[in-house]
Design a protein around this motif. Structure first.
Motif, PDB file in Angstrom:
ATOM      1  N   ALA A 146       0.846  -1.205   0.000  1.00  0.00           N
ATOM      2  CA  ALA A 146       0.000   0.000   0.000  1.00  0.00           C
ATOM      3  C   ALA A 146       0.881   1.255   0.000  1.00  0.00           C
ATOM      4  O   ALA A 146       0.742   2.132   0.835  1.00  0.00           O
ATOM      5  N   TYR A 147       1.787   1.307  -0.992  1.00  0.00           N
ATOM      6  CA  TYR A 147       2.722   2.426  -1.149  1.00  0.00           C
ATOM      7  C   TYR A 147       3.379   2.751   0.200  1.00  0.00           C
ATOM      8  O   TYR A 147       3.495   3.902   0.611  1.00  0.00           O
ATOM      9  N   GLY A 148       3.793   1.665   0.888  1.00  0.00           N
ATOM     10  CA  GLY A 148       4.497   1.832   2.155  1.00  0.00           C
ATOM     11  C   GLY A 148       3.606   2.066   3.356  1.00  0.00           C
ATOM     12  O   GLY A 148       4.096   2.058   4.485  1.00  0.00           O
ATOM     13  N   ILE A 151      -5.187  -8.810  -9.584  1.00  0.00           N
ATOM     14  CA  ILE A 151      -3.724  -8.878  -9.697  1.00  0.00           C
ATOM     15  C   ILE A 151      -3.312  -8.340 -11.073  1.00  0.00           C
ATOM     16  O   ILE A 151      -3.764  -8.845 -12.094  1.00  0.00           O
ATOM     17  N   MET A 152      -2.437  -7.325 -11.071  1.00  0.00           N
ATOM     18  CA  MET A 152      -2.041  -6.706 -12.342  1.00  0.00           C
ATOM     19  C   MET A 152      -0.709  -7.253 -12.860  1.00  0.00           C
ATOM     20  O   MET A 152      -0.305  -6.933 -13.968  1.00  0.00           O
ATOM     21  N   GLY A 153      -0.023  -8.046 -12.031  1.00  0.00           N
ATOM     22  CA  GLY A 153       1.316  -8.475 -12.438  1.00  0.00           C
ATOM     23  C   GLY A 153       1.582  -9.951 -12.182  1.00  0.00           C
ATOM     24  O   GLY A 153       0.960 -10.819 -12.789  1.00  0.00           O
ATOM     25  N   ASN A 199       4.589  -1.054 -24.017  1.00  0.00           N
ATOM     26  CA  ASN A 199       5.632  -2.063 -24.205  1.00  0.00           C
ATOM     27  C   ASN A 199       6.221  -2.606 -22.909  1.00  0.00           C
ATOM     28  O   ASN A 199       7.433  -2.614 -22.709  1.00  0.00           O
ATOM     29  N   ARG A 200       5.327  -3.025 -22.042  1.00  0.00           N
ATOM     30  CA  ARG A 200       5.749  -3.762 -20.848  1.00  0.00           C
ATOM     31  C   ARG A 200       5.087  -5.139 -20.893  1.00  0.00           C
ATOM     32  O   ARG A 200       5.737  -6.120 -21.200  1.00  0.00           O
ATOM     33  N   THR A 201       3.797  -5.193 -20.628  1.00  0.00           N
ATOM     34  CA  THR A 201       3.057  -6.440 -20.788  1.00  0.00           C
ATOM     35  C   THR A 201       1.791  -6.149 -21.588  1.00  0.00           C
ATOM     36  O   THR A 201       1.353  -5.011 -21.669  1.00  0.00           O
ATOM     37  N   VAL A 244     -11.401   2.998 -12.542  1.00  0.00           N
ATOM     38  CA  VAL A 244     -10.103   3.683 -12.477  1.00  0.00           C
ATOM     39  C   VAL A 244      -9.240   2.982 -11.442  1.00  0.00           C
ATOM     40  O   VAL A 244      -9.736   2.530 -10.412  1.00  0.00           O
ATOM     41  N   ARG A 245      -7.946   2.873 -11.733  1.00  0.00           N
ATOM     42  CA  ARG A 245      -7.014   2.226 -10.814  1.00  0.00           C
ATOM     43  C   ARG A 245      -6.196   3.333 -10.146  1.00  0.00           C
ATOM     44  O   ARG A 245      -5.235   3.850 -10.716  1.00  0.00           O
ATOM     45  N   ILE A 246      -6.619   3.705  -8.936  1.00  0.00           N
ATOM     46  CA  ILE A 246      -6.030   4.876  -8.294  1.00  0.00           C
ATOM     47  C   ILE A 246      -5.056   4.466  -7.196  1.00  0.00           C
ATOM     48  O   ILE A 246      -5.436   3.862  -6.196  1.00  0.00           O
ATOM     49  N   GLY A 247      -3.789   4.807  -7.399  1.00  0.00           N
ATOM     50  CA  GLY A 247      -2.766   4.572  -6.390  1.00  0.00           C
ATOM     51  C   GLY A 247      -2.425   5.865  -5.674  1.00  0.00           C
ATOM     52  O   GLY A 247      -3.107   6.292  -4.744  1.00  0.00           O
ATOM     53  N   ILE A 248      -1.399   6.524  -6.155  1.00  0.00           N
ATOM     54  CA  ILE A 248      -0.747   7.635  -5.449  1.00  0.00           C
ATOM     55  C   ILE A 248      -1.714   8.711  -4.935  1.00  0.00           C
ATOM     56  O   ILE A 248      -1.536   9.224  -3.828  1.00  0.00           O
TER      57      ILE A 248
HETATM   58  C1  LIG Z   1       0.677   1.163 -10.180  1.00  0.00           C
HETATM   59  C2  LIG Z   1      -0.353   1.056 -11.216  1.00  0.00           C
HETATM   60  C3  LIG Z   1      -1.463   1.909 -11.180  1.00  0.00           C
HETATM   61  C4  LIG Z   1      -1.608   3.044 -10.180  1.00  0.00           C
HETATM   62  O1  LIG Z   1      -0.726   4.089 -10.482  1.00  0.00           O
HETATM   63  P1  LIG Z   1      -0.828   5.505  -9.732  1.00  0.00           P
HETATM   64  O2  LIG Z   1      -0.016   6.406 -10.568  1.00  0.00           O
HETATM   65  O3  LIG Z   1      -0.217   5.300  -8.384  1.00  0.00           O
HETATM   66  O4  LIG Z   1      -2.259   5.842  -9.661  1.00  0.00           O
HETATM   67  C5  LIG Z   1      -2.435   1.719 -12.150  1.00  0.00           C
HETATM   68  N1  LIG Z   1      -2.320   0.737 -13.077  1.00  0.00           N
HETATM   69  C6  LIG Z   1      -1.262  -0.087 -13.140  1.00  0.00           C
HETATM   70  C7  LIG Z   1      -1.204  -1.143 -14.188  1.00  0.00           C
HETATM   71  C8  LIG Z   1      -0.243   0.037 -12.215  1.00  0.00           C
HETATM   72  O5  LIG Z   1       0.817  -0.778 -12.277  1.00  0.00           O
END
Ligand SMILES: *Cc1c(COP(=O)(O)O)cnc(C)c1O
Length: 386
Positions: free
Chosen positions: A42-44, A85-87, A137-139, A224-228
């Protein structure tokens, strides 16, 4: 979980998180699924603490990088939730993710076949998100893979549920990548159509990370995939400025959730002309009072902060002097009114009106917020406060 190292602690503010989530929901739209990205512990902030905090804000969709993180989220969650899981997933983990209903990116036929096998063994359909290569160009599946992919899907419909189709942008936080992103959006929409035309429709289409969700509203789609952003940080200054330029109130609407604190371990008086710590990197220019704080690079205080870092003590901003040691730093407390053993030291966070943000920490050490946050060691104890 690792043995905790208790020379410092991390505090997490529920109030700050609630503010951020409701602000973000409000600007992104209530109809879009908010998937909280909690990879990198969780981003630390700490998965075990942060997932329940998110559930207090009615977040029930979580994105992680790897299967082990997914299992941790599943354990930490006490409400019905979706985990994606994204990876990385190891073949040995396939059955468990299918059994636990965890959703999973698929970006090559190898993984797809492995998931189908797991679905056959467990008698449960695998919930998958097809990732398309659109220019990052990653996956992701290349266009050339599509016909083989469509054949495999069509002959295994009972074993897979197409939860989503997705892609990831190559740097939505900078205008420098504008044309590349536009091209990616176009390709993604085209690819979704190729599959729909073959009778393969996703439940959800998704592409946006924090920066894309803010700067390119048409990337928000269904999820939406919201991290930071949820942690109260902006992907870049540019994204913040871009967002504020469309608003009358120019103050940062997000709040930082994390504080990192330790205590003074010892104090000492030294004379002008003496060196402090290992080597000759710090020479006292006056008679000084110094203090030792039991946090060093082994506890996540980067060595690049030697003679650069700042901390807050006794309501005063003080400097790290000399090199960062493995387990401690030395700070200059000459200008503080009174500093005693056991006094609180803020490494990240606020004291009175003063604050040390992770970003100033990052600017000083040339690291991105993302990196500084995720480097906070898992074995620092974490506490949730109101
Ligand atoms: C880390 C990641 C996110 C989130 O990125 P933020 O910039 O932190 O919102 C979204 N999608 C994928 C595929 C990621 O790896």
């Amino acid at each position: 979980m690792n043995q905790q190292i208790k020379t410092s602690k991390i505090e997490l503010s529920q109030k700050a998180l609630s503010n951020n989530i409701s602000y973000l929901r409000n600007i992104l739209g209530e109809d879009i699924i908010f998937s909280s990205v909690v990879k990198g512990n969780a981003y630390g902030h700490g998965i075990e603490q942060f997932v329940p905090m998110l559930e207090n804000c009615d977040v029930n969709h979580f994105s992680v990088f790897s299967a082990d993180e997914a299992f941790r989220v599943n354990k930490a969650s006490s409400k019905p939730s979706t985990i994606m899981i994204m990876g990385a997933v190891d073949d040995s983990e396939m059955e468990r993710i299918v059994r636990e209903g965890i959703q999973c990116y698929v970006f090559d036929t190898c993984r797809l076949e492995s998931l189908i096998k797991a679905a056959k063994r467990t008698g449960t359909a695998a919930n998958i998100h097809l990732e398309f290569e659109t220019g990052f160009n990653r996956t992701g599946f290349n266009k050339n893979d599509f016909s083989e992919l469509i054949t495999i899907i069509n002959s295994n419909r009972r074993y897979i549920s197409i939860e989503g189709m997705c892609t990831n942008f190559a740097g939505a936080e900078s205008i420098a990548n504008y044309y590349r992103i536009q091209k990616q959006i176009k390709l993604f929409n085209k690819y979704v159509k190729v599959f729909s035309d073959s009778g393969i429709k996703p439940k959800l289409r998704h592409s946006a990370c924090s920066a894309a969700a803010i700067s390119y509203p048409n990337t928000r789609m269904d999820l939406v995939r919201i991290g930071i952003l949820q942690y109260g940080f902006w992907p870049s200054k540019e994204t913040l400025i871009n967002h504020l330029s469309r608003k009358t109130d120019k103050s940062d609407p997000l709040n930082r959730i994390i504080s990192w604190k330790s205590k003074i371990m010892s104090t000492k008086e030294i004379k002008i002309g003496e060196f402090v710590g290992y080597g000759t990197s710090y020479l006292a220019q006056r008679d000084m009072k110094i203090a030792t704080v039991p946090v060093g690079y082994a506890q996540g205080f980067s060595r690049s902060m030697s003679n650069h870092g700042r901390a807050l003590v006794d309501g005063t901003r003080v400097s790290v002097i000399g090199v960062v040691n493995m387990n401690c730093i030395i700070i200059d407390v000459t200008d503080c009114d009174s500093v005693n053993i056991g006094d609180e030291v803020t490494l990240i966070g606020n004291q009175n009106e003063l604050s040390i943000s992770v970003s100033s920490f990052s600017d000083l050490s040339d690291q991105l917020n993302y990196e500084s946050l995720t480097r906070l060691p898992v074995n620092i104890p974490r506490f949730v406060k109101e």
